[in-house]
Scaffold this active site. Structure first.
Site, PDB file in Angstrom:
ATOM      1  N   ARG A 167     134.233 -39.610  89.629  1.00 15.92           N
ATOM      2  CA  ARG A 167     134.270 -40.663  90.653  1.00 15.92           C
ATOM      3  C   ARG A 167     132.838 -41.022  91.048  1.00 15.92           C
ATOM      4  NH1 ARG A 167     137.721 -38.604  95.145  1.00 15.92           N
ATOM      5  NH2 ARG A 167     139.440 -39.157  93.738  1.00 15.92           N
ATOM      6  N   ARG A 188     133.027 -38.765 102.652  1.00  9.77           N
ATOM      7  CA  ARG A 188     133.382 -39.440 101.410  1.00  9.77           C
ATOM      8  C   ARG A 188     132.849 -40.877 101.396  1.00  9.77           C
ATOM      9  NH1 ARG A 188     137.816 -37.097  98.733  1.00  9.77           N
ATOM     10  NH2 ARG A 188     137.694 -34.828  98.938  1.00  9.77           N
ATOM     11  N   LYS A 200     137.646 -32.935 103.733  1.00 11.85           N
ATOM     12  CA  LYS A 200     136.947 -34.215 103.599  1.00 11.85           C
ATOM     13  C   LYS A 200     136.895 -34.972 104.927  1.00 11.85           C
ATOM     14  CE  LYS A 200     141.301 -36.015 101.825  1.00 11.85           C
ATOM     15  NZ  LYS A 200     141.996 -36.491 100.614  1.00 11.85           N
ATOM     16  N   LYS A 210     136.490 -39.106 106.229  1.00 14.53           N
ATOM     17  CA  LYS A 210     136.494 -40.500 105.793  1.00 14.53           C
ATOM     18  C   LYS A 210     136.086 -41.427 106.936  1.00 14.53           C
ATOM     19  CE  LYS A 210     139.952 -39.840 102.168  1.00 14.53           C
ATOM     20  NZ  LYS A 210     141.262 -40.251 101.628  1.00 14.53           N
ATOM     21  N   CYS A 253     148.869 -45.079  93.748  1.00 20.43           N
ATOM     22  CA  CYS A 253     147.882 -44.075  93.365  1.00 20.43           C
ATOM     23  C   CYS A 253     147.992 -43.815  91.868  1.00 20.43           C
ATOM     24  CB  CYS A 253     148.093 -42.792  94.159  1.00 20.43           C
ATOM     25  SG  CYS A 253     149.543 -41.842  93.657  1.00 20.43           S
ATOM     26  N   CYS A 280     146.891 -36.610  87.381  1.00 19.67           N
ATOM     27  CA  CYS A 280     146.702 -35.938  88.658  1.00 19.67           C
ATOM     28  C   CYS A 280     147.528 -34.662  88.707  1.00 19.67           C
ATOM     29  CB  CYS A 280     147.088 -36.865  89.814  1.00 19.67           C
ATOM     30  SG  CYS A 280     146.929 -36.069  91.427  1.00 19.67           S
ATOM     31  N   CYS A 327     152.596 -38.060  95.458  1.00 22.06           N
ATOM     32  CA  CYS A 327     152.727 -36.834  96.241  1.00 22.06           C
ATOM     33  C   CYS A 327     152.477 -37.174  97.705  1.00 22.06           C
ATOM     34  CB  CYS A 327     151.745 -35.765  95.740  1.00 22.06           C
ATOM     35  SG  CYS A 327     150.050 -35.977  96.329  1.00 22.06           S
ATOM     36  N   CYS A 376     147.414 -41.048  98.894  1.00 19.53           N
ATOM     37  CA  CYS A 376     146.165 -41.735  98.544  1.00 19.53           C
ATOM     38  C   CYS A 376     146.283 -43.252  98.601  1.00 19.53           C
ATOM     39  CB  CYS A 376     145.703 -41.295  97.159  1.00 19.53           C
ATOM     40  SG  CYS A 376     145.153 -39.573  97.098  1.00 19.53           S
TER      41      CYS A 376
END
Length: 555
Positions: free
Chosen positions: A72, A141, A204, A206, A425, A431, A470, A474
């Protein structure tokens, strides 16, 4: 360090970070081992801080597990130069799976990179003056910004995003040493990142900016959201929201999606110190014993917005004023041709499920490569997984349109409204967290939804549909009008009732619905909506007004 919220021992990830505060692990030694196609499980945790996920193609597991890497890139605000885009495009063909994937945080991912090519790809990304550092891992992030080009306010937010991104980047020399120098490191003695400490953040963090009335970044789903208050064409300050986040776990009521609370108003001069204070609150109070409960949203949910405001003021040394009035009315990306304030044009292109690729029907990747090479537009990625070509001369519009037509790239006006408004996603097959299909299944599912809407005269209704493989969410399904969350192969939770402005959470309508039964659940609702909606009422608002009063949310 354990969290003040918990007396439990630190998680395994915390112990790993404590043992290797440079985030190097044994990555250099693993890269030198040409007999293995994988990194150890411990190194896999460190790789994330470097912008890399170790994955495998789950479709091929029956014939043997073969490891591949996802990389990424960090792109604050989602803006890159034409030269950078062409460099990434070339790398995707040379070392990855011939696609580029736009993420919901306005950046790009490579998929299918082999371990043997990993160092080369990272070096070449850095050679294009980009980096992969801190795009994953327990750090701040990629920072999101409204994607439309040209406006002075948008340009100011882009600048702030780049400054904050640089400020919150880890300073460990391991990234440069491993990927650019190829050296084995011995840097752990005494090294401590002055901001993140030995163990970085609990999870994380954001950050997103937004400019009312358009909430195109889903600003309330961030740990910290910054809502620009504009006066006379300039940013007068920001309403700060905090404590948002989409991730949750099935069957674990201690985890949940949450929208951020509006904490108050700060001036532009207070921005950096305020965000720093928010990040350190997360660092010092986040749960370090349970990673499923380690986001800032749980700190604020349990201690309260008033406590957070007071702690923020104390750490930043400022006074946070009452929030300024603002209204969000909608979200969504700008499609088609638009005029910039400087007279140049920009083009918003729909990228199905965010995957820039060539297929039998649409050679989107080749078309973009041709356009960027010839006309040198700035390239912008949107939070809706789409793409903008900016700074185009009006005289070039016809030539660019012709290239798109010749490569079978549909014009935005040819894309059904519900498809333009929807996101997915990545999920299967790469994934490792995916429980169900998302990106691969979404175009077909949207086709069925479009047909069902057409049956009741709603073919042009832009209902926001989002799917995720899931519960981590995302694609931000928990603020969609229709959200599908993978629960098992071919099975989803069905959420309804988010709104067009992404300021309201959806609720569970069905705990489990099979893929083949999704339309059976939605079709009668579409029929009722067509008959019962108020003038101009969106589907999510009708759900909240009518269905929520008829059927309580399922637990």
């Amino acid at each position: 360090m354990t969290s003040p919220l918990s007396s439990a021992p630190p998680s395994a990830n915390e112990l790993l970070k404590l043992a290797h505060p440079t985030l190097d692990g044994t990555i250099t030694q693993a890269l030198a081992d040409t007999q293995s196609d994988r990194f150890s499980d411990d190194d896999n945790q460190f790789l994330k801080f470097h912008g890399i996920y170790q994955e495998d193609d789950r479709d091929l597991r029956k014939t043997g597990k073969k490891y591949i890497m996802m990389i990424r890139v960090r792109v604050p605000g989602g803006v890159i130069t034409p030269w950078q885009y062409l460099a990434l495009d070339r790398l995707s063909d040379q070392y990855a799976n011939h696609t580029l994937r736009i993420t919901s945080r306005q950046t790009l991912q490579f998929h299918g990179v082999l371990k043997s090519s990993l160092a080369t790809v990272i070096r070449e990304i850095n050679g294009s003056l980009l980096t992969t550092l801190a795009t994953c891992g327990d750090v701040v992030r990629n920072i999101t910004v409204p994607p439309s080009p040209g406006e002075a306010v948008g340009a100011e937010l882009q600048l702030q995003a780049r400054k904050l991104s640089e400020f919150f980047s880890p300073i460990t020399p391991a990234y440069h040493g491993i990927w650019l120098d190829g050296k084995e490191l011995n840097l752990n003695d005494g090294f401590i990142d002055p901001l993140y400490g030995k163990t970085y953040l609990p999870r994380k963090f954001k950050i997103g900016f937004a400019i009312p009335p358009v909430n195109d970044t889903d600003v309330f789903t961030n740990d910290v959201g910054l809502i620009a208050i504009v006066e006379e064409g300039k940013v007068a300050g920001y309403n700060l929201a905090a404590g948002g986040g989409m991730g949750r776990s099935h069957g674990n009521e201690a985890t949940f999606a949450r929208l951020g609370d509006v904490i108050g108003f700060i001036t532009p001069e207070q921005l950096e110190q305020t965000i720093l204070a928010a990040v350190t609150i997360h660092r010092d109070f986040g749960d370090r014993s349970n990673r499923k409960h380690a986001r800032l949203k749980y700190v604020i949910a349990e201690r309260g917005a008033d406590w957070f405001r007071a702690e923020l003021e104390r750490r930043a040394g400022i006074r946070i004023h009452p929030a300024q009035p603002f209204v969000f009315t909608r979200q969504g990306d700008p499609f088609g041709w638009h005029t910039q304030p400087d007279g140049k044009r920009f083009l918003g292109l729909f990228i199905e499920t965010g995957r820039i690729q060539d297929t039998d029907r649409h050679r989107t990747k080749t078309a973009l490569q041709t356009i960027v090479e010839r006309f040198q537009p700035e390239v912008r990625f949107t939070p809706g997984n789409n793409l903008i070509l900016a700074n185009i001369q009006p005289a070039d519009i016809d030539a660019i349109t012709k290239i798109l037509d010749e490569h079978g790239v549909p014009r935005p006006e040819q894309i059904p409204a519900v498809r333009r408004a929807s996101t997915a996603c990545v999920a299967l097959p790469t994934c490792g967290l995916a429980l169900a299909e998302s990106e691969r299944a979404f175009p077909g599912l949207l086709g069925r939804i479009e047909s069902a809407l057409g049956e009741v005269g709603l073919a042009d209704q832009p209902i926001i549909v989002r799917i995720t493989g899931c519960p981590n969410g995302c694609s931000r399904p928990y603020v969609a009008e229709i959200g599908l969350v993978g629960k098992a192969p071919g099975k989803y939770q069905l959420y309804l009732g988010g709104n067009e402005a992404a300021t309201r959470l959806a609720r569970v309508w069905k705990e489990v619905v099979k893929d083949e039964d999704i339309l059976g659940e939605l079709r009668p609702l579409f029929a009722r909506y067509a008959q019962e909606r108020l003038d101009g009422e969106h589907f999510g608002d009708w759900v909240a007004r009518v269905l929520w009063n008829e059927q309580p949310a399922q637990s």
